[in-house]
Motif scaffolding. Structure first.
Motif, PDB file in Angstrom:
ATOM      1  N   ALA A   1       0.762  -1.189   0.084  1.00 14.04           N
ATOM      2  CA  ALA A   1       0.178  -0.051  -0.071  1.00 14.04           C
ATOM      3  C   ALA A   1       0.867   1.300  -0.066  1.00 14.04           C
ATOM      4  N   HIS A   2       2.013   1.110   0.451  1.00 16.66           N
ATOM      5  CA  HIS A   2       2.934   2.567   0.378  1.00 16.66           C
ATOM      6  C   HIS A   2       3.314   2.847  -1.259  1.00 16.66           C
ATOM      7  N   VAL A   3       2.675   2.193  -2.189  1.00 20.83           N
ATOM      8  CA  VAL A   3       2.850   2.655  -3.482  1.00 20.83           C
ATOM      9  C   VAL A   3       1.951   3.803  -3.697  1.00 20.83           C
ATOM     10  N   PHE A   4       1.114   4.185  -2.749  1.00 16.38           N
ATOM     11  CA  PHE A   4       0.312   5.222  -2.776  1.00 16.38           C
ATOM     12  C   PHE A   4       0.792   6.453  -2.038  1.00 16.38           C
ATOM     13  N   HIS A   5       2.022   6.028  -1.397  1.00 16.47           N
ATOM     14  CA  HIS A   5       2.603   7.263  -0.389  1.00 16.47           C
ATOM     15  C   HIS A   5       4.156   7.711  -0.951  1.00 16.47           C
TER      16      HIS A   5
ATOM     17  N   THR B   1      -1.229   3.045 -10.307  1.00 16.43           N
ATOM     18  CA  THR B   1      -0.175   4.102  -9.353  1.00 16.43           C
ATOM     19  C   THR B   1       1.104   3.814  -9.752  1.00 16.43           C
ATOM     20  N   SER B   2       1.436   2.286  -9.540  1.00 16.90           N
ATOM     21  CA  SER B   2       2.898   1.957  -9.745  1.00 16.90           C
ATOM     22  C   SER B   2       3.407   2.330 -11.092  1.00 16.90           C
ATOM     23  N   LEU B   3       2.472   1.968 -12.245  1.00 18.32           N
ATOM     24  CA  LEU B   3       3.137   2.260 -13.680  1.00 18.32           C
ATOM     25  C   LEU B   3       3.222   3.635 -14.035  1.00 18.32           C
ATOM     26  N   GLY B   4       2.718   4.618 -12.990  1.00 16.06           N
ATOM     27  CA  GLY B   4       2.903   6.045 -13.182  1.00 16.06           C
ATOM     28  C   GLY B   4       4.183   6.471 -13.076  1.00 16.06           C
ATOM     29  N   TYR B   5       5.187   5.512 -12.284  1.00 11.49           N
ATOM     30  CA  TYR B   5       6.421   5.822 -11.979  1.00 11.49           C
ATOM     31  C   TYR B   5       7.560   5.073 -12.859  1.00 11.49           C
ATOM     32  N   LEU B   6       6.915   4.812 -14.037  1.00 15.99           N
ATOM     33  CA  LEU B   6       7.744   3.593 -14.807  1.00 15.99           C
ATOM     34  C   LEU B   6       9.035   4.392 -15.438  1.00 15.99           C
ATOM     35  N   ARG B   7       8.716   5.750 -15.978  1.00 12.56           N
ATOM     36  CA  ARG B   7       9.898   6.461 -16.476  1.00 12.56           C
ATOM     37  C   ARG B   7      10.542   7.260 -15.590  1.00 12.56           C
ATOM     38  N   GLU B   8      10.468   7.026 -14.165  1.00 11.59           N
ATOM     39  CA  GLU B   8      10.993   8.045 -13.344  1.00 11.59           C
ATOM     40  C   GLU B   8      12.388   7.440 -12.870  1.00 11.59           C
ATOM     41  N   ALA B   9      13.456   8.200 -12.391  1.00  6.42           N
ATOM     42  CA  ALA B   9      14.608   7.776 -12.047  1.00  6.42           C
ATOM     43  C   ALA B   9      14.321   7.425 -10.455  1.00  6.42           C
ATOM     44  N   LYS B  10      15.371   6.322 -10.271  1.00  4.43           N
ATOM     45  CA  LYS B  10      15.249   5.532  -8.963  1.00  4.43           C
ATOM     46  C   LYS B  10      14.031   4.697  -8.707  1.00  4.43           C
TER      47      LYS B  10
ATOM     48  N   ASP C   1     -14.895  -8.903  -0.728  1.00  6.81           N
ATOM     49  CA  ASP C   1     -15.977  -8.585  -1.905  1.00  6.81           C
ATOM     50  C   ASP C   1     -14.688  -8.596  -3.317  1.00  6.81           C
ATOM     51  N   LEU C   2     -15.269  -9.567  -4.005  1.00  4.10           N
ATOM     52  CA  LEU C   2     -14.199  -9.616  -5.198  1.00  4.10           C
ATOM     53  C   LEU C   2     -14.291  -8.355  -6.037  1.00  4.10           C
ATOM     54  N   GLU C   3     -15.062  -7.639  -6.259  1.00  3.19           N
ATOM     55  CA  GLU C   3     -15.199  -6.460  -7.032  1.00  3.19           C
ATOM     56  C   GLU C   3     -13.978  -5.417  -6.442  1.00  3.19           C
ATOM     57  N   THR C   4     -14.218  -5.475  -4.907  1.00  4.87           N
ATOM     58  CA  THR C   4     -13.254  -4.585  -4.226  1.00  4.87           C
ATOM     59  C   THR C   4     -11.852  -4.781  -4.426  1.00  4.87           C
ATOM     60  N   ALA C   5     -11.628  -6.273  -4.493  1.00  5.52           N
ATOM     61  CA  ALA C   5     -10.207  -6.637  -4.596  1.00  5.52           C
ATOM     62  C   ALA C   5      -9.703  -6.572  -6.081  1.00  5.52           C
ATOM     63  N   ILE C   6     -10.648  -6.610  -7.007  1.00  3.55           N
ATOM     64  CA  ILE C   6     -10.103  -6.392  -8.391  1.00  3.55           C
ATOM     65  C   ILE C   6      -9.913  -4.709  -8.504  1.00  3.55           C
ATOM     66  N   ALA C   7     -10.420  -4.030  -8.122  1.00  2.09           N
ATOM     67  CA  ALA C   7     -10.434  -2.557  -7.971  1.00  2.09           C
ATOM     68  C   ALA C   7      -9.115  -2.145  -7.300  1.00  2.09           C
ATOM     69  N   GLU C   8      -8.834  -2.786  -6.019  1.00  5.73           N
ATOM     70  CA  GLU C   8      -7.530  -2.477  -5.419  1.00  5.73           C
ATOM     71  C   GLU C   8      -6.293  -2.950  -6.312  1.00  5.73           C
ATOM     72  N   TYR C   9      -6.251  -3.963  -6.714  1.00  8.76           N
ATOM     73  CA  TYR C   9      -5.376  -4.533  -7.704  1.00  8.76           C
ATOM     74  C   TYR C   9      -5.221  -3.411  -8.873  1.00  8.76           C
ATOM     75  N   ASN C  10      -6.112  -3.093  -9.621  1.00  9.92           N
ATOM     76  CA  ASN C  10      -6.111  -2.208 -11.039  1.00  9.92           C
ATOM     77  C   ASN C  10      -5.344  -0.867 -10.320  1.00  9.92           C
ATOM     78  N   ARG C  11      -6.205  -0.215  -8.983  1.00  6.04           N
ATOM     79  CA  ARG C  11      -5.492   1.233  -8.683  1.00  6.04           C
ATOM     80  C   ARG C  11      -4.085   1.009  -8.257  1.00  6.04           C
ATOM     81  N   SER C  12      -3.517  -0.207  -7.705  1.00  9.12           N
ATOM     82  CA  SER C  12      -2.152  -0.330  -7.506  1.00  9.12           C
ATOM     83  C   SER C  12      -1.274  -0.115  -8.423  1.00  9.12           C
ATOM     84  N   LEU C  13      -1.946  -1.088  -9.599  1.00  9.22           N
ATOM     85  CA  LEU C  13      -0.950  -1.294 -10.862  1.00  9.22           C
ATOM     86  C   LEU C  13      -0.992   0.129 -11.543  1.00  9.22           C
TER      87      LEU C  13
END
Length: 206
Positions: free
Chosen positions: A41-45, A104-113, A90-102
């Protein structure tokens, strides 16, 4: 261990300073040059982490969404009293959490470090992937598997059964939970709804 006085923590900065000192002390006690903190969850911070620890480097481990969702749902079922997990029953909640995490993570793909690794590639050849990571992070190449076993024994409590095998070894359980806990309609829903990195994005992974 450092003596911790909760009343002395008056701000986010003071909490970070204490945590950094504690982890640095633990790393030095094990003759390690760096420490690693792994909380998905720290990907959001990341913005705050970078603000308070500018030297921080980030390794994004991207797992197949079907397995990730299965793990979230399974954790909710096994630990229904745990506030961190129970919402994922709740399955829909789990799917939404994975998609949100992914996303957010990919938003840093081209950043240093920021380095990206496909989890399944670790399962296929952990030594190769970790040698590459060590090199990119400027770390000394070590015997990863032996290291994992020692660290797991020292820092993982006996009641933390979700943290893997007792010896700390990496186990290939691809689709085991997915096939076991979901019916066919649920599998179809998950397969349809979970997002995946594009081929162009995967090409930038380690």
């Amino acid at each position: 261990l450092l003596e911790h006085d909760p009343s002395a923590v008056r701000s986010r900065r003071s909490a970070v300073v204490f945590f950094d000192r504690l982890m640095t002390q633990e790393a030095k006690a094990r003759s390690k040059p760096v420490w690693v903190e792994k909380t998905p969850a720290h990907v959001f911070h990341i913005r705050w982490i970078r603000h308070y620890i500018p030297a921080a480097q980030f390794v994004h481990v991207i797992r197949d969404g079907r397995d990730a969702v299965a793990s979230l749902v399974d954790a909710a079922r096994q630990f229904p009293q745990a506030a961190a997990w129970n919402k994922y029953a709740d399955l829909e909640t789990a799917i939404a959490e994975y998609n949100r995490s992914l996303q957010t993570s990919l938003g840093y793909l081209r950043e240093a470090k920021h380095l990206f690794v496909q989890y399944e590639h670790i399962l296929d050849d952990s030594a190769k992937v970790c040698r590459r990571l060590y090199s990119l992070l400027g770390l000394v190449d070590e015997d990863l598997l032996s290291d994992l076993s020692v660290i797991h024994r020292d820092v993982v409590r006996s009641d933390e059964i979700w943290k893997g095998a007792p010896d700390g070894m990496i186990q290939d359980t691809r689709f085991a939970k997915f096939d076991q806990i979901f019916d066919e309609l649920q599998k179809e829903l998950i397969t349809r709804e979970v997002r995946s990195p594009s081929p162009e994005q995967r090409a930038q992974f380690v």
